[in-house]
Design an enzyme around this catalytic site. Structure first.
Site, mmCIF file in Angstrom:
data_model
loop_
_atom_site.group_PDB
_atom_site.id
_atom_site.type_symbol
_atom_site.label_atom_id
_atom_site.label_comp_id
_atom_site.label_asym_id
_atom_site.label_seq_id
_atom_site.Cartn_x
_atom_site.Cartn_y
_atom_site.Cartn_z
ATOM 1 N N HIS A 357 1.163 -11.763 0.133
ATOM 2 C CA HIS A 357 2.268 -12.132 1.017
ATOM 3 C C HIS A 357 2.542 -11.090 2.108
ATOM 4 O O HIS A 357 3.153 -11.409 3.120
ATOM 5 C CB HIS A 357 3.538 -12.374 0.210
ATOM 6 N N GLY A 358 2.131 -9.852 1.904
ATOM 7 C CA GLY A 358 2.358 -8.882 2.956
ATOM 8 C C GLY A 358 2.176 -7.452 2.508
ATOM 9 O O GLY A 358 2.157 -7.157 1.316
#
Lengths: 524, 75
Positions: A357-358
């Site tokens: 996700h990051g």
């Protein structure tokens, strides 16, 4: 180029017209031209990354096809031996392709994060040394097209299908424009035949496509973009709000995220359907999940399936995990001994999904949160069953299912604190504030009207969310709504398009001050 | 062989009626975690090498299909 922009709608309209008037043999080329145009307008020079990925997987596919083809040149009884003979070469091709793409993905997405993380260490041991930071632009939907492309190579390695020999056709599979913003992550054997098919204009496809896209726009513009106003106000400065207002902001973030991502996917699938292409489903009513594992099977399905097929299975069935299993069976025994390696592999997968996700400590914590809960529920499954038996709880009772759904929503809700807070430590503080200093009167003393939305906006959100939930409840109980609509008359079918359009005109496009337009998952 | 396999299956997933189910994967009855547990047990108890490439729905939809896979890999 945002899905909500006029230029996107014009591109789709032109592509649909040209697609159906062009010679059928070249229809796929129209989709390729539109896809490259979409990417060039939206991503500029970063289109080179698309060519890079397409070239690496094309070359890998051809090489694997060459090695796989060796077995067809010998009698049946010698095939296994031949495949063994070339196994190392085939594995090297897959390894090289994975490295070529995932190292680049790492540099693009995670390099600066790790550089900043390790800089204090470098400062300590090498005075004055600076880890160089990357200034490369993050290409649109980079992890989506890389995952999809690497999946193709692994499938060819496994002999699921022969490689695509036409470079331009494979390029279209890599960059088909509706799915370049936020997926879904398709499989070659499901998507490619549809992309290359020859089609006549079909009324049902157009109708279904428009209905689905309108539903997506409704979720994105009317619900998500409106909810985003509250979310941004609270999360930009959570220290100014009480615990109940922070919880209110996180609840709106849950609404925003679901409307944004699932709405975007509906637009994607709707646009693809205009060309007769049925893309993979990415959501199956996650709000009705009975456990966190069930939630992840219903939320972002194609990412979960990718992780399962290309990471979880190979990891859980690898030799080191096999050895670990033997040790735990011997030393611990029982069900626990059997389940420990699977639980460990599960934890790793959810951890990876978190990091996907990051590049941020918050996402590492998010992965840890999901991985820990799912692993613990696996390890404690026997105990839960014993407790349920003792308390004479019927698993299938409606009240128990409602309890499971509410419990899952609560766990997901807490997880959202971690992903949306400005920092991980702030998320912890926010959770603490929610439970220790809620100041509940803020929910009805007018404070919520200071968060950027008026009463009318809250009414619109409330009604829209109720409509969305009602539709999902119907789907959960009875299946696809479109099939029920199909049994209705012409008027009802087109009202299903016109009503959302009218709602969009009244509560979406006309309120341009609340429109954020960008999709959250675009950055992934 | 079938008795041993049935024992493994019922130990791994006691809530599933393997005698009657014929769409274990297609109907979502067997999940990825169950499959990995079953395969790990088969590898350990029956000493059969099952690889990732074998993990396709056609091999796991019913007891007979799992048995066919085990027998094919054993030979």
């Amino acid at each position: 180029m945002a899905f909500t922009s006029l230029s996107f709608l014009i591109l789709v309209a032109i592509t649909v017209v040209v697609y159906y008037v062009f010679p059928k043999k070249l229809q796929w080329a129209v989709l390729l031209a539109a896809s490259l145009a979409f990417y060039c307008i939206g991503g500029g020079k970063t289109v080179l990354y698309v060519f890079y990925t397409a070239t690496t997987v094309y070359a890998a596919g051809l090489l694997l096809g060459y090695f796989n083809g060796k077995k067809d040149q010998v009698p049946k009884e010698q095939r296994k031996a031949v495949m063994e003979q070339y196994k190392k070469y085939r594995q090297l091709v897959v390894l090289f392709t994975c490295l070529a793409n995932f190292v680049l993905l790492y540099i693009l997405k995670y390099w600066n994060f790790t550089a900043e993380l390790f800089q204090p260490l470098v400062d300590r041991f090498f005075h004055g040394a600076q880890i160089p930071l990357s200034s490369l632009l993050l290409p649109l939907g980079v992890s989506f097209f890389m995952f999809q492309s690497v999946g193709y190579v692994i499938d060819v390695y496994r002999g699921k299908y022969p490689p695509e020999r036409n470079y331009l056709k494979l390029l279209l599979y890599v960059c088909f424009f509706p799915q370049m913003v936020q997926g879904p992550i398709s499989r070659f054997h499901e998507l490619a035949p549809q992309l290359y098919a020859q089609r006549k204009l079909d009324y049902t496809n157009l109708k279904y496509g428009i209905q689905l896209a309108m539903w997506g726009y409704f979720k994105k513009i009317v619900i998500a973009d409106r909810a985003a106003v509250v979310v941004n106000t609270v999360m930009d400065n959570p220290w100014s709000y009480s615990g109940s207002m922070i919880a209110f902001g996180v609840l709106f973030y849950c609404i925003q995220l679901y409307g944004d991502f699932s709405g975007g996917i509906d637009i994607t699938r709707g646009v693809a359907r205009l060309f007769g292409i049925d893309l993979a489903e990415n959501f199956q009513r996650p709000l009705f999940s009975v456990s966190l594992a069930d939630f992840w099977r219903r939320w972002h399905i194609t990412l979960g399936a990718w992780m399962r097929d290309y990471l979880f299975y190979p990891l859980a069935l690898s030799k080191p995990f096999g050895k670990l299993g033997k040790i735990t069976r011997k030393k611990i025994g029982g069900k626990l001994g059997k389940i420990i390696p699977t639980s460990l592999a599960t934890f790793i997968i959810y951890f990876v999904i978190g990091i996907w996700h990051g590049a941020n400590c918050r996402y590492i914590a998010f992965g840890f949160w999901n991985g820990s809960i799912i692993t613990m529920s696996l390890l404690l499954e026997g105990k839960y069953s014993a407790i349920k038996k003792k308390l004479h709880i019927n698993d299938k009772a409606a009240w128990f299912r409602a309890f499971q759904i509410m419990r899952t929503c609560f766990i997901v809700f807490l997880g959202r604190y971690i992903t949306r807070a400005p920092r991980f430590l702030t998320a912890i503080w926010m959770i603490k504030e929610t439970f220790l200093h809620p100041v509940l009167p803020n929910l009805w003393d007018g404070t919520i009207l200071t968060l950027g939305l008026g009463i009318m906006d809250y009414v619109v959100i409330l009604l829209s969310v109720m409509v969305m939930l009602a539709a999902e409840w119907y789907q959960e109980k009875h299946g696809v709504i479109r099939e029920a609509l199909e049994k209705q008359g012409f008027l009802v079918q087109w009202l299903a398009i016109l009503i959302p359009l009218l709602v969009l005109l009244c509560f979406g496009i006309l309120r341009s001050d609340t429109i954020s337009s960008e999709f959250i998952y675009k950055q992934f | 062989m079938k008795e041993q396999l049935m024992q493994i299956l019922t130990e791994c997933c006691p809530d599933i009626d393997f005698e009657t189910e014929v769409a274990l994967i297609d109907d979502g009855i067997l999940e990825s975690l169950d499959i990995v547990m079953i395969v790990s047990e088969i590898k350990d108890v029956l000493d059969v090498e099952i690889t990732v490439d074998d993990l396709v729905p056609e091999n796991f939809n019913s007891v007979d299909q799992i048995l066919a896979l085990v027998e094919a890999r054993k030979s």
